[in-house]
Design a protein around this motif. Sequence first.
Motif: not given
Length: 755
Positions: A390, A393, A723, A725, A733
């Motif tokens: 990530t 994030a 995901t 991220s 994010p």
Amino acid sequence: MRNYLIILMLSAVSFQLHAQTFIQGKVTDRQTHEPLENAVIRQGREKSVLTDAQGNFRLSVRHPEDSLLISYVGYKPLCICAAQCCDDTACCTNGVCRRGIDLQLERQDIDLRTVTIVPAPHASFHTISQIDLRLRPVNSAQDLMRLVPGLFLGQHQGGGLAEHIFYRGFDADHGTDVNVSVDGVPVNLVSHIHGQGFADLHFLIPELVTHYDYGKGPYYAEYGDFTTAGYVAFRTADVLDRSEVKVEGGQFNSGRVMAKLDLLNAEALRRGQSAYLAGEAAYTDGPFDRAQHLRRLNLFGKYNTSIARTKLTVTLSAFESGWRSSGEIPQRAVGKGMIGQFGYIDSAQGGTTGRVTAILKARTDLTRGWLFENQAYYMHYYFTLHYDPTFFADDSVHGDQLRQQERRDIAGYNGRLSKHIYFDGGGDLQTAIGLGAQANWIGLSTLEHTVDQHVVLDTLQAGLPREYAMNGYVDENFHWGKWLVNGGLRLDWTGFRYLDYINPPAAGRAKLIASPKLNISYTCNNNLQFYLKLGKGYHSNDARVVIVQRGLDVLPAAYGADLGVNWKPVPGLIVNAAAWTLSLQQEFIYNADDGTMSPGGRTLRRGVDLSLRYQLTPWLFGNIDINYCRARDLQAAKGEDYLPLAVPFSSTGGVELKFRNGWNGALSYRYMIDRPANADNSLVARGYFVTDLTANYTRRKWEAGVEVQNLLNTTWREAQFETVSRMRGEAAPVDDISFTPGTPFFAKLKFGIFF
């Protein structure tokens, strides 16, 4: 008058029963003297039996001149008669019936025309597995797993992590829904810090595998935890047919050395003793901008001896691996040109792992035909992984880098008591009673937020998991005429404890689950068979989740059904087809990023599998597997009920060539269609079509060859996940696809000597 007729009929039946002669014997490999399990002994067109695990068989015949044909995949068929054993197809018609015949089969090129459909549980899968193992090129443990029809793998952490498994509509993570074993010892690790059922097969040297078996669905009493989508079982050689040294080298600074050495002579083998050592060392930098530095070392040894009526086997192995990883990269980073297909965001990713294993197995022939098998094993295991899916994030200053660590010791036992009973009327019953146990003592298991791998900012999870399991099962196979009924009942008890170093202590939990099985087949003749499979299975939950999140099911159950056919429409073609359904009480998704388990609702998967194996000429073979699946969450709204990463359609296939002059090779493909990456299908994991090529020149004392992965240099993604991220410089994010690229064109040469 009526009484006289009854007496006459009973006398006739009695005469027929007493007129039968039972032929019994043992089928072995002529070179290694090892028993051949599931060899076919056939009398005429209608009657056939299979050898058991010891190679033994028994078959009733009416006349001393009755001919029997013994066949096994990859061996020269042998014909015998009740009077005597002979090496050609013209059976002798005189002489006295021989009992306890020792039948040694000689290896030869595969001939699918000799393959027979027989009334035996799961025999069709065994036949396909042996054909594939002998025909298709195997260069790694991953290639062994890919032999299973419909099973796909994905690597997302630099080649050192256990592969992600996709099978029968399951994103099975690293093994949550597929039971994997080697030599009877479970590979799946319960309550693993990176995923429940974590099955790392990199310790297995592929050249040592002589048998592998698989099953689809939860229909097998012998296999318990994680057997929802199915099982895969590998068996290493007890006796080497030859010693070998192999050297490989290729692109990306890749190299591998493998050796297997027979330690005892032929005289020791005749006394029932054998021993060998094997080793493997491998290294590669991979195609990534940041070199992987993947190293792997394997050592393996096995010793067999016979003491009275007991065969004793001791196996020792050690495995160590380390690597660097580019991890999973956001597709937007590649799309915007920030990094290339093989680039990276965080350079501080990678890991180390290893295990040491000891196995002791005793197989004893008891009186009255009983076979008693006992196996004890011990394993020490360690694992460390640095990863960062990530980036920024959660922590926009220091980043989101994580470290997972664990060490564990495992002790286990498997026991099995079995007997094959033959009835004078022609039927037979195979009965087996099993008992097993396993204890996992896991040391400090941690998930930490880190910087530069070793600076710990926060401990997210820390504790001492303990997991204990016991099981018992009864498995019965009743065969009469064209019918075979297999019924089984399995009981599994699992106990959980977790000493949490962060949260308040909580009491342990335990649960018992019963799993009934029923398999029925009707074999019309040597070329056609129908079957129905019904069963219940389960996969266990993670100890941390069971103790901390007490609302989740401990052992969620799976219910499955298969309706299928095995068919040989022409002598060189084998067809296996099945329609199936599988329902789970509760779906779980393990989030390795933060160490939590997400509970889901009830799920339903339905599909169709088709496998073809064919031989066009004595030197040309082909295979194709086609798999369709519809997977849905039954408790989610329509349009939001997709099961992430469940594969709707996939196919594998290829052609193999084996010439008598020593040239051999294969061209194969793997295809996977686009699939949903999240529940509403707003993010899509891209499909791919990849081809591989292998070519070898094999002589009696040496072999040289070339292997090419991704022959057409296709750009593809091996692993893909939804995901959330955030890269440096992004305001917030982003929910996106992160992926690990698949291997580009990769060629390597190999040279081996045999002695």
